[in-house]
Design a protein around this motif. Structure first.
Motif, PDB file in Angstrom:
ATOM      1  N   GLY A  29      77.574 145.447 -22.528  1.00 40.20           N
ATOM      2  CA  GLY A  29      78.615 146.434 -22.308  1.00 40.20           C
ATOM      3  C   GLY A  29      78.445 147.570 -23.291  1.00 40.20           C
ATOM      4  N   GLU A  30      79.544 148.228 -23.610  1.00 35.29           N
ATOM      5  CA  GLU A  30      79.534 149.316 -24.589  1.00 35.29           C
ATOM      6  C   GLU A  30      80.510 148.976 -25.703  1.00 35.29           C
ATOM      7  N   VAL A  31      80.154 149.346 -26.928  1.00 35.30           N
ATOM      8  CA  VAL A  31      80.993 149.053 -28.085  1.00 35.30           C
ATOM      9  C   VAL A  31      80.930 150.228 -29.052  1.00 35.30           C
ATOM     10  N   ALA A  32      82.020 150.426 -29.796  1.00 35.62           N
ATOM     11  CA  ALA A  32      82.065 151.500 -30.790  1.00 35.62           C
ATOM     12  C   ALA A  32      82.939 151.056 -31.955  1.00 35.62           C
ATOM     13  N   CYS A  33      82.683 151.635 -33.120  1.00 38.22           N
ATOM     14  CA  CYS A  33      83.548 151.403 -34.269  1.00 38.22           C
ATOM     15  C   CYS A  33      83.767 152.731 -34.984  1.00 38.22           C
ATOM     16  N   ALA A  34      84.882 152.821 -35.678  1.00 38.80           N
ATOM     17  CA  ALA A  34      85.197 154.003 -36.477  1.00 38.80           C
ATOM     18  C   ALA A  34      85.980 153.545 -37.697  1.00 38.80           C
ATOM     19  N   ALA A  35      85.613 154.062 -38.849  1.00 39.02           N
ATOM     20  CA  ALA A  35      86.310 153.726 -40.089  1.00 39.02           C
ATOM     21  C   ALA A  35      86.609 155.022 -40.831  1.00 39.02           C
ATOM     22  N   MET A  36      87.886 155.254 -41.152  1.00 39.50           N
ATOM     23  CA  MET A  36      88.260 156.440 -41.908  1.00 39.50           C
ATOM     24  C   MET A  36      88.210 156.098 -43.395  1.00 39.50           C
ATOM     25  N   VAL A  37      87.550 156.932 -44.166  1.00 37.35           N
ATOM     26  CA  VAL A  37      87.448 156.709 -45.603  1.00 37.35           C
ATOM     27  C   VAL A  37      88.468 157.567 -46.337  1.00 37.35           C
ATOM     28  N   ASP A  38      88.570 157.374 -47.642  1.00 38.02           N
ATOM     29  CA  ASP A  38      89.617 158.012 -48.445  1.00 38.02           C
ATOM     30  C   ASP A  38      89.698 159.523 -48.305  1.00 38.02           C
ATOM     31  N   ASP A  39      88.572 160.186 -48.129  1.00 42.07           N
ATOM     32  CA  ASP A  39      88.611 161.649 -48.037  1.00 42.07           C
ATOM     33  C   ASP A  39      88.963 162.141 -46.632  1.00 42.07           C
ATOM     34  N   THR A  44      81.277 156.507 -37.950  1.00 40.84           N
ATOM     35  CA  THR A  44      81.330 156.020 -36.582  1.00 40.84           C
ATOM     36  C   THR A  44      79.972 155.513 -36.119  1.00 40.84           C
ATOM     37  N   ALA A  45      79.987 154.641 -35.137  1.00 35.48           N
ATOM     38  CA  ALA A  45      78.756 154.141 -34.530  1.00 35.48           C
ATOM     39  C   ALA A  45      79.091 153.637 -33.133  1.00 35.48           C
ATOM     40  N   ALA A  52      74.280 144.049 -28.388  1.00 32.33           N
ATOM     41  CA  ALA A  52      74.275 145.320 -29.117  1.00 32.33           C
ATOM     42  C   ALA A  52      75.235 145.233 -30.313  1.00 32.33           C
ATOM     43  N   THR A  53      74.923 145.992 -31.384  1.00 36.09           N
ATOM     44  CA  THR A  53      75.752 146.024 -32.578  1.00 36.09           C
ATOM     45  C   THR A  53      76.039 147.468 -32.966  1.00 36.09           C
ATOM     46  N   ALA A  54      77.299 147.791 -33.148  1.00 33.04           N
ATOM     47  CA  ALA A  54      77.722 149.085 -33.709  1.00 33.04           C
ATOM     48  C   ALA A  54      78.175 148.791 -35.133  1.00 33.04           C
ATOM     49  N   ALA A  55      77.557 149.427 -36.113  1.00 32.37           N
ATOM     50  CA  ALA A  55      77.870 149.150 -37.511  1.00 32.37           C
ATOM     51  C   ALA A  55      78.271 150.431 -38.239  1.00 32.37           C
ATOM     52  N   CYS A  56      79.459 150.421 -38.830  1.00 32.94           N
ATOM     53  CA  CYS A  56      79.957 151.532 -39.642  1.00 32.94           C
ATOM     54  C   CYS A  56      79.912 151.097 -41.102  1.00 32.94           C
ATOM     55  N   GLY A  57      79.322 151.894 -41.947  1.00 33.25           N
ATOM     56  CA  GLY A  57      79.240 151.546 -43.362  1.00 33.25           C
ATOM     57  C   GLY A  57      79.304 152.788 -44.225  1.00 33.25           C
TER      58      GLY A  57
END
Length: 59
Positions: A29-39, A44-45, A52-57
C-alpha cells in the motif's frame, strides 16, 4: 514496536532525539510519516509497496 491503525496521529512531547518509522506488511500500500520538531519544521517521508518503510528522523 507499536502497531497503530491507519490515519493515527500521536504526539510525544519532550522527546530528545529519535526517529519514527512506519512499516507496511506483505499486502503493501502507501504509507507516510511526519514529525514536527521544536523549530516548527517537519521531517517527512513516504513509501509504497510490499514491506515498504517510511522513516522520519533527524530530530
Amino acid at each position: 514496536m507499536v502497531l497503530l491503525p491507519a490515519d493515527v496521529v500521536a504526539a510525544a512531547v519532550g522527546v530528545v532525539g529519535g526517529s519514527l518509522a512506519v512499516i507496511l506488511g506483505q499486502s503493501g500500500g502507501e504509507v507516510a510519516c511526519a514529525a514536527m520538531v521544536d523549530d516548527g519544521t517537519f521531517r517527512t517521508a513516504s513509501a509504497s509497496g510490499a514491506f515498504a518503510t517510511a522513516a522520519c528522523g533527524g530530530f
